[in-house]
Design an enzyme around this catalytic site. Sequence first.
Site, PDB file in Angstrom:
ATOM      1  N   LYS A 122     -75.744 -40.456   9.353  1.00 38.67           N
ATOM      2  CA  LYS A 122     -75.398 -40.185  10.748  1.00 38.67           C
ATOM      3  C   LYS A 122     -76.395 -39.178  11.298  1.00 38.67           C
ATOM      4  CE  LYS A 122     -72.000 -41.176  13.745  1.00 38.67           C
ATOM      5  NZ  LYS A 122     -71.582 -42.561  14.040  1.00 38.67           N
ATOM      6  N   THR A 151     -70.121 -43.839   8.612  1.00 36.93           N
ATOM      7  CA  THR A 151     -70.903 -42.779   9.276  1.00 36.93           C
ATOM      8  C   THR A 151     -70.037 -42.005  10.262  1.00 36.93           C
ATOM      9  OG1 THR A 151     -71.741 -44.194  11.070  1.00 36.93           O
ATOM     10  CG2 THR A 151     -73.004 -44.149   9.014  1.00 36.93           C
ATOM     11  N   ASP A 152     -69.024 -42.633  10.810  1.00 42.13           N
ATOM     12  CA  ASP A 152     -68.085 -41.933  11.680  1.00 42.13           C
ATOM     13  C   ASP A 152     -67.378 -40.813  10.906  1.00 42.13           C
ATOM     14  OD1 ASP A 152     -66.653 -42.128  14.429  1.00 42.13           O
ATOM     15  OD2 ASP A 152     -64.999 -42.005  12.992  1.00 42.13           O
ATOM     16  N   ARG A 196    -112.149 -17.647  23.372  1.00 42.77           N
ATOM     17  CA  ARG A 196    -111.357 -18.704  23.993  1.00 42.77           C
ATOM     18  C   ARG A 196    -109.877 -18.377  23.873  1.00 42.77           C
ATOM     19  NH1 ARG A 196    -110.953 -23.889  19.802  1.00 42.77           N
ATOM     20  NH2 ARG A 196    -110.249 -22.702  17.975  1.00 42.77           N
ATOM     21  N   GLN A 255    -107.757 -23.658  11.670  1.00 46.07           N
ATOM     22  CA  GLN A 255    -107.607 -23.841  10.227  1.00 46.07           C
ATOM     23  C   GLN A 255    -107.543 -22.501   9.497  1.00 46.07           C
ATOM     24  OE1 GLN A 255    -109.592 -25.532  12.251  1.00 46.07           O
ATOM     25  NE2 GLN A 255    -109.775 -27.677  11.631  1.00 46.07           N
ATOM     26  N   ASN A 272    -103.259 -28.102  18.870  1.00 43.61           N
ATOM     27  CA  ASN A 272    -104.099 -27.211  19.666  1.00 43.61           C
ATOM     28  C   ASN A 272    -103.788 -27.437  21.143  1.00 43.61           C
ATOM     29  OD1 ASN A 272    -106.062 -25.455  20.533  1.00 43.61           O
ATOM     30  ND2 ASN A 272    -107.648 -26.247  19.173  1.00 43.61           N
ATOM     31  N   HIS A 321    -104.854 -27.013  24.371  1.00 45.98           N
ATOM     32  CA  HIS A 321    -106.154 -26.676  24.945  1.00 45.98           C
ATOM     33  C   HIS A 321    -106.037 -26.034  26.321  1.00 45.98           C
ATOM     34  CE1 HIS A 321    -108.252 -28.684  21.726  1.00 45.98           C
ATOM     35  NE2 HIS A 321    -107.578 -29.794  21.941  1.00 45.98           N
TER      36      HIS A 321
END
Length: 285
Positions: free
Chosen positions: A13, A58-59, A175, A219, A245, A247
Site C-alpha cells: 500500500k 492492502t486495505d 558562481r 562532486q 545542480n 543553475h
Amino acid sequence: MSQVRIVHARYGKADVRLVKVSRAGDTHTLHDVNVAITLEGDFAAAYTEGDNRQLLATDTMRNTVYAFAREHPLDSIEAFGAHLARHFIATGPTVRVAEVRLTEYPWQRITVAGQPHPHAFTRAAGERVATVRGDLAGIVTTAGVDDLLVLKTTASGWEDFYRDDYTTLADTNDRIFATAISATWAYCAQADLDYNPLWIGVRDQILATFSDHYSPSVQNTLYRMGRAVLEHFPVIERIHFTLPNKHHLLFNLEPFGQTNANEIFQVTSEPYGLIEGTVERSDLQ
C-alpha cells in the site's frame, strides 16, 4: 507449451497519508507522514491461481498504519516504521520481508510577538525520510533527508575541466552554487539508537560542511559532506547523495549598456546537471 513461473512478487500500500496531533493542553505537536508498505514472500498462488487465502489485503495495511499511530508515538519515523515492519512479518501468513518507507513533512511553529505559537504551523524545508526493512533475522534502518534546498552566493567555481570539440562553457571561480540535497545514510548498529538527535545532527553537519569551504565542483562538495558525516557519526557506515545542480546563470546585460558584476542571474530549471555519489568507510568489506 513453454513452462513459465513467477520469479519475484511483491505488493503493498502506497501513499498512506497520516497526520497525528498530540495535544498537551493548548500546546499541540504535529506529525505529517506519508507511509508506503511493501511485502515480499510466497505469493505465487495468488498470481498464478487467483488464490488469495495467503494475502493480507492492502486495505488492512492502510488500517494498520492509522491504528498503530494511535497506539505508538510518532517521535521518530524510524521507530514507528520498525513497529509496522515487525507486525507485518509476524502477521502475514507467507510474508518473508516487510519494507516500510516513510516521509515526514516538516512543520514548524509560527512565531507571534516573538513567541512560538502553540498550535499554528508553517511548512519548513527538508523532508525527513526513512526506510525500515525487516525479516525474521532482524531490522535494517536507513534514514535521510530529501529536497533540502541550499544555496551559497560565492565560494564556488568550475574550471580546468576536460574539454572536447563540443565544449562551450567558460571557466569560472565565482558562481552561485544551489542544489536540493537528497541524502540517505545506513546505520552500522540498529539497537538502542536515538534517531531524532542523530537525524538532526547529520542534517546540521551536511549544512555546515556545504557552507564551510570553497567548492571547486559539486562532486568535491558531495565528498566533503559525506566524509564529515562519517567522521562525526561513528554509527553511520555509508551515506549517499543526489545533488541536482540548480543553475543560476549570469545574465548578459551588455545589449542594454549595463555591466553585471555577479549580481543579476537567470534561474533555469532544465536541463540541469545531476551529481550522485556514495561515501563509505574504507574499512568496510
